[in-house]
Design an enzyme around this catalytic site. Structure first.
Site, PDB file in Angstrom:
ATOM      1  N   CYS A 247     -11.797  -7.683  11.081  1.00 14.83           N
ATOM      2  CA  CYS A 247     -13.216  -8.047  11.123  1.00 14.83           C
ATOM      3  C   CYS A 247     -14.020  -7.516   9.944  1.00 14.83           C
ATOM      4  O   CYS A 247     -15.181  -7.863   9.767  1.00 14.83           O
ATOM      5  CB  CYS A 247     -13.837  -7.580  12.440  1.00 14.83           C
ATOM      6  SG  CYS A 247     -14.036  -5.785  12.495  1.00 14.83           S
TER       7      CYS A 247
ATOM      8  N   ASP B  29       0.840  -1.187   0.000  1.00 12.52           N
ATOM      9  CA  ASP B  29       0.000   0.000   0.000  1.00 12.52           C
ATOM     10  C   ASP B  29       0.880   1.243   0.000  1.00 12.52           C
ATOM     11  O   ASP B  29       1.930   1.263   0.638  1.00 12.52           O
ATOM     12  CB  ASP B  29      -0.911  -0.004   1.237  1.00 12.52           C
ATOM     13  CG  ASP B  29      -2.065   0.972   1.076  1.00 12.52           C
ATOM     14  OD1 ASP B  29      -2.306   1.423  -0.060  1.00 12.52           O
ATOM     15  OD2 ASP B  29      -2.729   1.274   2.078  1.00 12.52           O
TER      16      ASP B  29
ATOM     17  N   CYS C 168     -11.554  -2.564   8.290  1.00 11.86           N
ATOM     18  CA  CYS C 168     -10.725  -3.237   9.280  1.00 11.86           C
ATOM     19  C   CYS C 168     -10.233  -4.560   8.698  1.00 11.86           C
ATOM     20  O   CYS C 168     -11.016  -5.353   8.189  1.00 11.86           O
ATOM     21  CB  CYS C 168     -11.525  -3.489  10.554  1.00 11.86           C
ATOM     22  SG  CYS C 168     -10.615  -4.472  11.755  1.00 11.86           S
TER      23      CYS C 168
ATOM     24  N   ASP D 203      -1.390   2.445   7.264  1.00  6.47           N
ATOM     25  CA  ASP D 203      -0.898   1.893   6.000  1.00  6.47           C
ATOM     26  C   ASP D 203      -0.720   0.374   6.066  1.00  6.47           C
ATOM     27  O   ASP D 203      -0.950  -0.331   5.089  1.00  6.47           O
ATOM     28  CB  ASP D 203       0.433   2.552   5.610  1.00  6.47           C
ATOM     29  CG  ASP D 203       0.278   4.048   5.392  1.00  6.47           C
ATOM     30  OD1 ASP D 203      -0.819   4.466   4.978  1.00  6.47           O
ATOM     31  OD2 ASP D 203       1.247   4.785   5.642  1.00  6.47           O
TER      32      ASP D 203
ATOM     33  N   CYS E 189     -13.869  -4.590  16.667  1.00 11.62           N
ATOM     34  CA  CYS E 189     -13.074  -5.680  17.255  1.00 11.62           C
ATOM     35  C   CYS E 189     -11.891  -5.178  18.078  1.00 11.62           C
ATOM     36  O   CYS E 189     -11.157  -5.957  18.671  1.00 11.62           O
ATOM     37  CB  CYS E 189     -12.591  -6.635  16.167  1.00 11.62           C
ATOM     38  SG  CYS E 189     -11.272  -5.948  15.150  1.00 11.62           S
TER      39      CYS E 189
ATOM     40  N   CYS F  50     -10.172  -0.031  15.361  1.00  4.77           N
ATOM     41  CA  CYS F  50     -11.463  -0.614  15.024  1.00  4.77           C
ATOM     42  C   CYS F  50     -12.416  -0.526  16.212  1.00  4.77           C
ATOM     43  O   CYS F  50     -12.090  -0.971  17.314  1.00  4.77           O
ATOM     44  CB  CYS F  50     -11.304  -2.058  14.579  1.00  4.77           C
ATOM     45  SG  CYS F  50     -12.877  -2.787  14.089  1.00  4.77           S
TER      46      CYS F  50
ATOM     47  N   GLU G 224      -2.939  -1.757  -5.284  1.00  2.00           N
ATOM     48  CA  GLU G 224      -4.183  -1.105  -5.666  1.00  2.00           C
ATOM     49  C   GLU G 224      -4.085  -0.497  -7.052  1.00  2.00           C
ATOM     50  O   GLU G 224      -3.069   0.085  -7.417  1.00  2.00           O
ATOM     51  CB  GLU G 224      -4.502   0.020  -4.674  1.00  2.00           C
ATOM     52  CG  GLU G 224      -5.302  -0.427  -3.491  1.00  2.00           C
ATOM     53  CD  GLU G 224      -5.704   0.775  -2.659  1.00  2.00           C
ATOM     54  OE1 GLU G 224      -6.885   0.895  -2.347  1.00  2.00           O
ATOM     55  OE2 GLU G 224      -4.824   1.590  -2.337  1.00  2.00           O
TER      56      GLU G 224
HETATM   57 ZN   LIG Z   1     -12.177  -4.794  13.355  1.00  7.54          ZN
END
Ligand SMILES: [Zn+2]
Length: 394
Positions: free
Chosen positions: A331, A192, A328, A356, A349, A346, A276
């Site tokens: 999750c 990334d 995330c 990054d 979770c 997050c 990407e």
């Molecule tokens: Zn998460």
């Protein structure tokens, strides 16, 4: 030769023309730039008159003898080089219309000033241009000394002569260049683009932007300000302009060198690299300066990485850029954050990760998922039409 065992490659060699030869090269560049502008004008008038609405390369090529009669100086240039000038104009229009079709607002192909036209091409190696020992024989120019610092492989196809800030170069593009595969490691990763760093891998390997970059770019900006203060048409301005051009070339080379080294490092380590599919044009409009500078280099890096991967028998796969930095990686919850937020936290979770690094893991996961889907599709196609599908290369 098949795609798996050979690729194409461009070799760049320095030319050492005599002062007279350099003058001839300059003259040819001038004639090519003149023809480009004449041909562009021709397209415009044809268009305005409503005749030949879609003026094309073959039409303009057919007109070339008439043009040569009207502009006798063009006779000092090899005819295939002139045809290539027309082809370049054709390509400029093709890009223009493709972007119009895509709903963008492109600039109309423009007239090329003297300083904007840097190269000309012999489209057929052996026809007007051939390398023999330490000499490059060019039709209508003569035998120019060339430094072949490393031999080329494959079959030479085209020869492009270009003028750079520190002299003349010859780019030899070759086909059927044998691949030199790098040993397989069985490892895969996602990378990334970073904000502060150049890239991060899914394994959290961080590649920093080299410091000299920033230094060099600062110095370049300083020189450009100096140039802006110089009086137009003055001798001093001419001199500073030359300095800026050389400096710019140096930065460009340092960056390319850095990209080559980093690409090789990744390809030695990984068999497949996911990244990407960024629309650089969109990113360039990004107001975050540091990021847009980084992104500008990113497009070149991707190009080099893909090219080197092809030569090394490895894979670089692009994935659609969908919220990789917002999702995330553990999750899958959507955690929106602006560019200034450096850490992914997050709320679902509780995962806390560098922004990054989280993005790179997402890139890897999306990439692997994409490959699984492709593989499933191919397996299905194969069982449907007994061997009709192409085998998936993993
Ligand atoms: Zn998460």
């Amino acid at each position: 030769m098949s795609k798996e065992t050979a690729t194409h490659k461009t070799y760049k060699y320095r030319l050492e023309p005599t002062p007279e030869q350099a003058q001839t090269l300059e003259n040819i560049l001038w004639q090519c730039h003149t023809l480009y502008n004449i041909a562009l004008e021709q397209r415009k008038t044809w268009w305005q008159r409503g005749q030949n609405v879609g003026a094309t390369y073959p039409q303009q090529k057919a007109e070339l003898p008439d043009l040569k009669a009207a502009f006798p100086d063009l006779a000092s240039v090899h005819s295939q080089v002139l045809q290539d000038v027309l082809l370049r104009l054709e390509m400029a229009f093709k890009r223009f219309f493709a972007r119009v079709k895509a709903g963008e607002k492109p600039g109309y192909p423009r007239f090329q000033g003297k300083g904007r036209y840097h190269s000309f091409t012999y489209p057929q190696y052996g026809n007007g241009a051939v390398i023999d020992g330490g000499l490059l024989s060019l039709s209508k120019i003569g035998r120019v000394r060339i430094r072949v610092h490393r031999p080329w492989e494959g079959t030479p196809k085209t020869v492009t002569i270009s003028k750079e800030a520190d002299g003349w170069y010859c780019c030899l593009s070759c086909e059927g260049v044998p691949i030199h595969p790098l040993p397989k490691t069985g490892e895969v990763t996602g990378i990334d683009v970073g904000l502060k760093v150049f890239y991060v891998t899914a394994q959290n390997e961080i590649c920093d932007n080299p410091r000299y970059f920033r230094k060099a770019e600062k110095a370049l900006r300083r020189k450009q300000r100096k140039l802006a203060r110089c009086q137009r048409g003055s001798k001093r301005r001419q001199k500073v302009k030359q300095q800026v051009a050389r400096h710019y070339q140096k930065v460009k080379r340092q960056r390319a060198d850095f990209h080559h080294k980093e690409a090789l490092k990744l390809l030695r380590q990984y068999d497949t690299i996911y990244l990407e599919d960024l629309q650089v044009a969109n990113l360039m409009r990004n107001h975050h300066l540091a990021k847009s500078i980084n992104d500008a280099g990113w497009a070149q890096f991707r190009h080099i990485l893909e090219y080197k991967a092809a030569c090394a028998g490895k894979r670089v796969m692009a994935i659609p850029p969908h919220y990789t930095s917002q999702v995330c990686s553990r999750c899958g919850a959507y955690v929106q954050k602006s560019l200034s937020v450096r850490t992914h936290i997050c709320t679902e979770c509780g995962l806390v990760l560098d922004r990054d690094h989280n993005g790179a893991i997402n890139v890897l996961q999306v990439g692997l998922e994409q490959d699984r889907r492709e593989q499933a599709k191919t397996t299905l196609a194969c069982s449907d039409s007994s061997g009709g599908g192409t085998a998936f290369r993993g």
